[in-house]
Design an enzyme around this catalytic site. Sequence first.
Site, PDB file in Angstrom:
ATOM      1  CG  HIS A  21      44.241  99.401 -62.250  1.00 39.65           C
ATOM      2  ND1 HIS A  21      44.852  99.941 -61.146  1.00 39.65           N
ATOM      3  CD2 HIS A  21      43.911 100.451 -63.050  1.00 39.65           C
ATOM      4  CE1 HIS A  21      44.917 101.253 -61.267  1.00 39.65           C
ATOM      5  NE2 HIS A  21      44.338 101.597 -62.409  1.00 39.65           N
ATOM      6  CG  HIS A  24      41.248 101.075 -58.747  1.00 40.58           C
ATOM      7  ND1 HIS A  24      41.523 100.597 -60.008  1.00 40.58           N
ATOM      8  CD2 HIS A  24      40.987 102.394 -58.891  1.00 40.58           C
ATOM      9  CE1 HIS A  24      41.411 101.585 -60.880  1.00 40.58           C
ATOM     10  NE2 HIS A  24      41.093 102.691 -60.228  1.00 40.58           N
ATOM     11  CB  CYS A 129      41.977 116.789 -67.331  1.00 34.47           C
ATOM     12  SG  CYS A 129      42.322 115.031 -67.597  1.00 34.47           S
ATOM     13  CB  CYS A 132      41.848 114.845 -63.590  1.00 34.40           C
ATOM     14  SG  CYS A 132      43.491 114.427 -64.063  1.00 34.40           S
ATOM     15  CB  CYS A 146      46.028 116.390 -68.217  1.00 32.07           C
ATOM     16  SG  CYS A 146      45.997 115.401 -66.712  1.00 32.07           S
ATOM     17  CG  HIS A 149      44.755 111.325 -67.240  1.00 35.44           C
ATOM     18  ND1 HIS A 149      44.319 112.096 -66.186  1.00 35.44           N
ATOM     19  CD2 HIS A 149      44.501 110.040 -66.912  1.00 35.44           C
ATOM     20  CE1 HIS A 149      43.786 111.307 -65.271  1.00 35.44           C
ATOM     21  NE2 HIS A 149      43.890 110.059 -65.681  1.00 35.44           N
ATOM     22  CE  LYS A 316      50.286 106.867 -67.384  1.00 32.63           C
ATOM     23  NZ  LYS A 316      49.574 107.286 -66.272  1.00 32.63           N
ATOM     24  CE  LYS A 319      41.261  99.282 -70.280  1.00 33.32           C
ATOM     25  NZ  LYS A 319      39.909  99.673 -70.668  1.00 33.32           N
TER      26      LYS A 319
END
Length: 539
Positions: A21, A24, A129, A132, A146, A149, A316, A319
């Site tokens: 996405h 990246h 996690c 991660c 976490c 996440h 944030k 998805k």
Amino acid sequence: MTAQTPIYITTPLYYVNDELHLGHATTTVYADTLARFWRACGRPVLFLTGSDEHGQKIHKAASAAGTTPKDFADRIVQKFFELWDALDIQYDVFIRTTDDFHKRAVQALFTRLRDGGHIRKDRYNALYCVECETNYTEKDLLDGKCPIHKTAPQQVSEENYFFTLSSFTQPLLDHIAANPDCIVPEPRRNEIVGKLKEGLNDISVTRTTFDWGVPLPWEPSHVVWVWWDALVNYISGLGWPDSPALPTDAIQGRSRHAHEVAGNAFAHWWPSAVHLVGKDILWHHTVVWWSQLLGAGEKPPRQVFAHGWWQVEGDKMSKTLGNVIKPQEVAAKYGRDALRYHILREGPAKGDADWRQAAFVTRFNADLANGLGNLLNRSLNMLGKYFDGKVPPETAFDQPALEKARLSLIDRVNGLYPRLVAAITNFDLDAACEAVIELVRETNAFVNNAAPFKLAKDPARAKDLQASMHALCQVDFVLCHALRAFLPDAANRIATQLAVPLDGVLADRLRWNALGAGHQTGKAEPLFMRLEAEGNTDA
Ligand code: MSP
């Protein structure tokens, strides 16, 4: 640094558990821009990117898709190639952590660390996690979850191999003190120094509960922790430990440029390695990675640059919220230069950033359509009308105020190269683009003031018309070269319209009178169409 100092630029290896996405694409666009810029300066550049394919996260995603991890990785990695092709990312080496040469390097590193006394067996009890691929202590967690996440970590308990990370606390602090710009920007360095001062714990670096990883050479029931495996790519991609050449033969079809270096590739490139990463993986790229290197008798990379994160319209990007920005969609709709420009101008290079569609449209219209596109179009159209498209010889204005404006443009043009070098050396991509756009703005104001379209109607002002059109030709030429790294498609299109090759080193090209009188330019074409606020073009 001289123009001849090599530079080795890397992106993280992205996980193949999902499609890529905006986040990246951001690190990769930053890396591609730096690589293109330094290449245009004549510096030898090696640009590496790739895919991180082992570990629990990929194993889990493959099982959910009903396939093997390798098949799954093969499928997703194709999407990486498609995306980087769509964005015209000019990497030199693409490494996959499932490449054999890479696995051998990971094993060699592990063996060296064991031989150096840095590895011991112990019981591992941890909160892990999977997203991660990192373990946490109770105090790292937020409400038992976490911090990144917001999911509950797994409780893991197994006997495995530990790395004596704690013994590297002082060597790392010493290294950072001796090389103050090894972690940039400065607040990121302070963050790492702060954590180091709290002390380090030894870390578990193998797993026995699943087998999707690089097996330990002397005990193959253990696979190497995915981070330990993936980080090694930065040196395995240079042929470390024993290949004098880059592994491009082993990855035929995935590497773009062959690099002939005299002697050993690792010795040539490693001292000038610059890792680009997001803030979430800075710890791994400094503390963990550098300790691995120091333990194996190698030096840390020259620099790690950590950028912030994007949010989307204040939320944030996730998805679950359904607001993930897909770079290929933005590029298909607005052009890849538009995507790239927004990332470079509004992206999280210095701190976190917010992707706002309204800002995207405003900036595109102001800088690219009304600014750059308009300047190019009107100057080339006027040159066609008044000088049959031929660059006139240089002359001064008769009118002092206009001559002053011309001299100021000359200064701006001649000062552009050092400004760009300084900005790019500081990873300040926004400032670099701003330096180019300031030239555009000043030149558009110059056109408005000099008004060549009025001068053309008055034969007594022929000299002023010539002075203004000569100046515009110089700026257009400098712009297409200055934009090579930032807006590669626009740079190419401008070069075609000017009928000049887009080659040579920037130090020679970003100069007043680099385009000679008498040069015949080509046909003017619109560069960017204005966007409506909804994102439709008004063409
Ligand atoms: N596989 C590891 C890296 C190993 S490198 C030896 C990994 N991969 S990842 O696929 O999760 O990609 C992480 C990169 O994407 C990081 O640089 C991270 O900061 C970046 N981004 C992920 N989401 C992001 C945003 N919302 N905004 C900006 N970048 C973000 O970690």
